[in-house]
Design an enzyme around this catalytic site. Structure first.
Site, mmCIF file in Angstrom:
data_model
loop_
_atom_site.group_PDB
_atom_site.id
_atom_site.type_symbol
_atom_site.label_atom_id
_atom_site.label_comp_id
_atom_site.label_asym_id
_atom_site.label_seq_id
_atom_site.Cartn_x
_atom_site.Cartn_y
_atom_site.Cartn_z
ATOM 1 C CG HIS A 17 -6.510 -7.209 4.078
ATOM 2 N ND1 HIS A 17 -6.122 -6.789 5.457
ATOM 3 C CD2 HIS A 17 -7.232 -8.259 4.263
ATOM 4 C CE1 HIS A 17 -6.322 -7.641 6.339
ATOM 5 N NE2 HIS A 17 -7.145 -8.649 5.678
ATOM 6 C CE LYS A 41 -11.463 -13.174 14.199
ATOM 7 N NZ LYS A 41 -11.291 -13.108 12.714
ATOM 8 N NE ARG A 93 -4.650 -15.569 4.771
ATOM 9 C CZ ARG A 93 -4.885 -14.926 6.169
ATOM 10 N NH1 ARG A 93 -4.251 -14.063 6.815
ATOM 11 N NH2 ARG A 93 -6.255 -15.116 6.446
ATOM 12 C CB SER A 131 -4.386 -8.464 10.592
ATOM 13 O OG SER A 131 -4.916 -8.030 9.287
HETATM 14 P P1 ADP Z 1 -11.165 -12.313 8.977
HETATM 15 O O1 ADP Z 1 -11.166 -11.856 10.354
HETATM 16 O O2 ADP Z 1 -12.647 -12.465 8.338
HETATM 17 O O3 ADP Z 1 -10.523 -13.591 8.517
HETATM 18 P P2 ADP Z 1 -9.153 -10.678 7.872
HETATM 19 O O4 ADP Z 1 -9.102 -9.244 7.958
HETATM 20 O O5 ADP Z 1 -8.127 -11.734 8.521
HETATM 21 O O6 ADP Z 1 -10.552 -11.113 8.361
HETATM 22 O O7 ADP Z 1 -9.309 -11.003 6.345
HETATM 23 C C1 ADP Z 1 -10.296 -10.643 5.378
HETATM 24 C C2 ADP Z 1 -10.253 -11.515 4.280
HETATM 25 O O8 ADP Z 1 -9.054 -11.081 3.463
HETATM 26 C C3 ADP Z 1 -10.222 -12.877 4.433
HETATM 27 O O9 ADP Z 1 -10.842 -13.407 2.987
HETATM 28 C C4 ADP Z 1 -8.884 -13.301 4.279
HETATM 29 O O10 ADP Z 1 -8.690 -14.642 3.849
HETATM 30 C C5 ADP Z 1 -8.222 -12.318 3.337
HETATM 31 N N1 ADP Z 1 -6.791 -12.281 3.615
HETATM 32 C C6 ADP Z 1 -6.174 -11.664 4.424
HETATM 33 N N2 ADP Z 1 -4.712 -11.723 4.519
HETATM 34 C C7 ADP Z 1 -4.766 -11.881 3.200
HETATM 35 C C8 ADP Z 1 -3.559 -12.106 2.263
HETATM 36 N N3 ADP Z 1 -2.327 -11.839 2.705
HETATM 37 N N4 ADP Z 1 -3.789 -12.409 0.965
HETATM 38 C C9 ADP Z 1 -4.937 -12.596 0.432
HETATM 39 N N5 ADP Z 1 -6.156 -12.468 1.256
HETATM 40 C C10 ADP Z 1 -5.868 -12.107 2.509
#
Ligand code: ADP
Length: 166
Positions: A17, A41, A93, A131
């Site tokens: 992130h 969630k 990803r 996460s």
């Molecule tokens: P959500 O619940 O909306 O998927 P996340 O917190 O999991 O929220 O992710 C928020 C954003 O960050 C999403 O667009 C996700 O694809 C991106 N993201 C999460 N992990 C990574 C990573 N390791 N590299 C790049 N982008 C990421």
């Protein structure tokens, strides 16, 4: 002024992130990180904790000044309008992210054609990182140092400690 929104659960924020936050900040005058409350969630951390961790990480790891972290609920496109944002930032990803993200981006564009979604492809070193994986490892007391910024590691472990003690 070009305002972008980077929405997500950030439960908790990872190095993946942070990488997107830094890269996306270069594209806009102001980046609003939208922390989705989304109780459905069942997030591990409260929205307030997630906001605080992101603010701490930005403060301690970057020089970014034009970043704001705000918790929100409801429709993303409404939040984008409220914030006067014209760009939604998302990270991609793997190909598995793509289908879902494409659908959401197209739907949001239908809802408001003035708001466009921009995708950042993940930096290779974080392509596997989520996460959920961080929580899985931390729940068993494993080492999460390579996955989350140093300044929140203890907070993640403390959360599991507090859960175990109730
Ligand atoms: P959500 O619940 O909306 O998927 P996340 O917190 O999991 O929220 O992710 C928020 C954003 O960050 C999403 O667009 C996700 O694809 C991106 N993201 C999460 N992990 C990574 C990573 N390791 N590299 C790049 N982008 C990421």
């Amino acid at each position: 002024m070009k305002i972008g929104i980077y929405p997500g659960s950030f439960d908790p924020i990872t190095l993946g992130h942070l990488d997107i936050i830094i890269r996306a900040s270069g594209l806009v005058d102001k980046l609003v990180i939208g922390v989705l409350r989304n109780n459905a969630k069942k997030p591990l951390f409260t929205a307030e904790e997630r906001v605080e961790y992101i603010e701490r990480v930005i403060r301690e790891n970057t020089n970014l000044k034009s970043v704001e972290v705000i918790a929100f609920e409801g429709l993303l496109i409404e939040f984008a309008r409220q914030q006067k944002a014209s760009i939604i930032v998302r990270g991609l990803r793997a190909i598995t992210d793509f289908e879902y993200e494409l659908q959401i981006a197209q739907t949001n564009h239908k809802l408001d054609s003035k708001v466009d979604t921009i995708f950042f492809t993940t930096s290779v070193e974080y392509s596997y990182l989520s996460s959920s994986a961080v929580k899985e490892i931390a729940s068993f007391g494993g080492d999460i140092q390579q996955f989350v910024p140093e300044c929140i590691i203890q907070s993640v472990y403390d959360k599991y400690k507090s859960i175990r003690s109730v």
